[in-house]
Enzyme design. Structure first.
Site, PDB file in Angstrom:
ATOM      1  N   CYS A 234      10.932   7.232   0.767  1.00  0.00           N
ATOM      2  CA  CYS A 234      10.076   8.407   1.981  1.00  0.00           C
ATOM      3  C   CYS A 234       9.143   9.076   0.708  1.00  0.00           C
ATOM      4  O   CYS A 234       8.504   8.751  -0.266  1.00  0.00           O
ATOM      5  CB  CYS A 234      11.272   8.396   2.762  1.00  0.00           C
ATOM      6  N   LEU A 235       9.578  10.120   0.872  1.00  0.00           N
ATOM      7  CA  LEU A 235       8.947  11.422  -0.319  1.00  0.00           C
ATOM      8  C   LEU A 235       9.585  11.181  -1.853  1.00  0.00           C
ATOM      9  O   LEU A 235       8.975  11.790  -2.244  1.00  0.00           O
ATOM     10  CB  LEU A 235       9.991  12.729   0.708  1.00  0.00           C
TER      11      LEU A 235
END
Length: 567
Positions: A299-300
């Site tokens: 993800c991030l």
């Protein structure tokens, strides 16, 4: 009469609730744009909007016959799956609702001249309000609730009221669900054996204990998103990706991010890169010297990894061996419905919220994510819990999802503006150490994973890395959502994925072409990742020591450490 002052944060929270987690100014601008254009197109609006609405609600939908209204639009099978919806009068409630929803969506969609972002925001807001009024959500129009109430003599409503009271108290005191106490990090989840060998203001670095006589020579660094706690990749022993990699002979290190507070408001993206990724690579280089590192970002964490890797490639830093990006976006030109929460008004609204406390509270992000799938994540659980009186069985993944983290003001403002709003990383404008980075500099092999039901990082957006860099890319599209598609352990039922490799010198292949050509495989994609990592690793060697005493790197605590326990 005494004046009563309403705290600003209460005003902001009320505005947020009424506008479905959006900035009030943004919603008002969207409505103004739509209304002004509709007012200038009265004849066409009647022709293709309100006039058809009269036809849609013809008496055919109100009959008691077993034949459904021919004008009723289709609806998802799971939306009204109970057989009771085929009975009178529930069939009429269902058809009238579906017809009204389709008509409103059509009216908004046909707003000629309306700004595209405003139109999308209105369609989203209208869908939230309409779905809130669904007959599924009312006790007297939901056949399942009606049947259960009759059968239990109303006991379900009593249980539901008690559940509501309990949840309200928990919300007021910001407590985790009672069931979450059965999933404590270090006791029930995040239990893969290891040691915290490094700690700074932002991270604890965990080195996991070897489980095999020999290991692949090159270690792994796992970088999760700091939007939630790191242990999504180390849940219960049966569905822990970290444990799976360790058991298959990899030396694994993982970053556990601190849950920031008011004092951390000034921590920015540069700090997450320098105190996070780069600091971890420095420590790993002292524990396992003269070895390159396989970096895994989720993800991030994957977006940060790609940014840092581009900076390393620019600067001639060759410490990486491969990149694995799990549900991670690098091009934010089409980020899905999350873009509805990102415009100038939204950013100003969020920055005002964050300026008061120095961070964005986890509840705001959680609310935004739930709204993207409101039927499944808000209304269905509400009906089950408060109308049917049934508590949802909490799994380790759901317990992790309730274990939120805060986001520092400076970092989150930079991330939303630079990545989401300006798409600076994909455009080659995002600066690391005062110089812009370019993803086209990446040459390390990439294992890229998207999930087909992802509402946070849509897989077609993840796929865009194919035209941003010339590296060898192995792309995997697995079934499931943003979290469940990644936590996809071997043996999990109903799992499947598609996989296809693209060499650095190959021509670009579109997402649809990928779907047509990719190999379809039943089961978990984890073995494919492990085999890919092994194929890019040299011969096996004895496991390294835990830490490096001679270099001042020693065990500070047992895994999972202290940062993961911060509230």
């Amino acid at each position: 009469m005494r004046d009563v002052a309403i705290p600003p944060e209460r005003v902001a929270a009320l505005s947020q609730a009424l506008t479905w987690a959006s900035a009030p100014a943004s919603v008002l601008l969207a409505w103004s744009d739509w209304l002004l254009h509709q007012g200038a197109q009265t004849a066409r609006t009647m022709d293709r909007g309100f006039a058809p609405m009269i036809a849609v609600h013809a008496p055919s939908g109100a009959t008691r016959s077993g034949v459904p209204s021919p004008s009723a639009p289709p609806f998802p099978p799971h939306e009204f799956e109970d057989e009771g919806w085929s009975r009178w009068p529930f069939r009429f409630y269902r058809d009238a609702f579906v017809q009204a929803r389709a008509q409103v969506e059509e009216i908004i969609r046909r707003g000629d001249g309306v700004d595209a972002h405003h139109q999308q925001l209105l369609a989203f807001a209208a869908r939230q309000w309409i779905d809130a009024c669904s007959p599924r959500n009312l006790p007297w129009t939901n056949p399942t609730v009606v049947d259960e109430t009759i059968a239990s003599h109303g006991a379900n409503l009593v249980r539901g009221a008690l559940n509501w009271t309990e949840d309200l108290a928990r919300l007021m005191f910001r407590e985790a669900p009672a069931e979450a106490k059965g999933f404590v990090p270090g006791k029930d989840v995040a239990v893969t054996p290891g040691k915290v060998i490094y700690r700074n203001r932002l991270i604890e670095l965990i080195q996991y204990a070897p489980q095999t006589p020999t290991v692949h020579a090159e270690p792994l660094l796992v970088i999760s998103a700091w939007i939630m706690k790191y242990y999504v990749l180390d849940l219960s022993p049966g569905d822990s990706l970290i444990r799976y990699l360790v058991a298959n002979g990899h030396t694994v290190f993982a970053i556990s991010w601190k849950n920031p507070d008011r004092d951390d408001a000034d921590i920015g993206m540069a700090d997450y890169l320098d105190l996070g990724v780069m600091a971890a690579l420095d420590v790993i280089g002292r524990v396992v010297p003269d070895r390159r590192v396989h970096a895994v970002g989720y993800c991030l964490g994957g977006t940060l990894l790609a940014t840092g890797a581009a900076a390393m490639a620019r600067d001639g830093d060759e410490r990486l061996a491969t990149l694995t990006l799990l549900a991670s976006q690098t091009d934010f030109s089409e980020p899905g419905e999350l873009s509805l929460f990102i415009d100038e008004s939204q950013l100003a609204f969020l920055e005002e919220l964050m300026s008061r406390d120095g961070y964005l509270d986890a509840t705001y992000m959680a609310a935004a994510f739930r709204l993207l799938r409101a039927t499944d994540l808000i209304w269905k659980p509400a009906v089950d819990t408060y109308l049917l009186g049934k508590r949802q069985t909490l799994t380790d993944l759901l317990a992790w999802n309730a274990d939120g983290t805060r986001l520092p003001y400076r970092m989150h403002a930079d991330y939303l503006r630079s990545f989401f709003h300006d798409n600076a990383l994909a455009a080659g404008r995002y600066a690391v150490r005062s110089e812009p980075v370019c993803l086209n500099d990446l040459r390390w092999p990439v294992f890229l994973v998207g999930t087909d039901a992802d509402h946070v990082a849509p897989w077609r957006s993840v796929y865009k890395l194919h035209h941003l860099c010339r590296a060898d890319i192995t792309f995997v599209l697995t079934n499931g959502g943003h979290n469940a598609g990644i936590v996809s352990e071997p043996g999990h039922p109903h799992r499947a994925y598609r996989i296809l490799e693209r060499t650095a010198d190959a021509r670009y292949r579109s997402p649809d072409a990928f779907l047509a050509k990719a190999r379809h495989v039943q089961g978990s994609w984890w073995p494919a990742l492990q085999a890919w990592l092994a194929s890019h690793s040299p011969a096996r060697v004895p496991p390294p020591a835990m830490g490096a005493e001679g270099s001042g790197i020693r065990a500070l605590a047992d895994a999972p450490g202290s940062y993961v326990l911060m509230r």
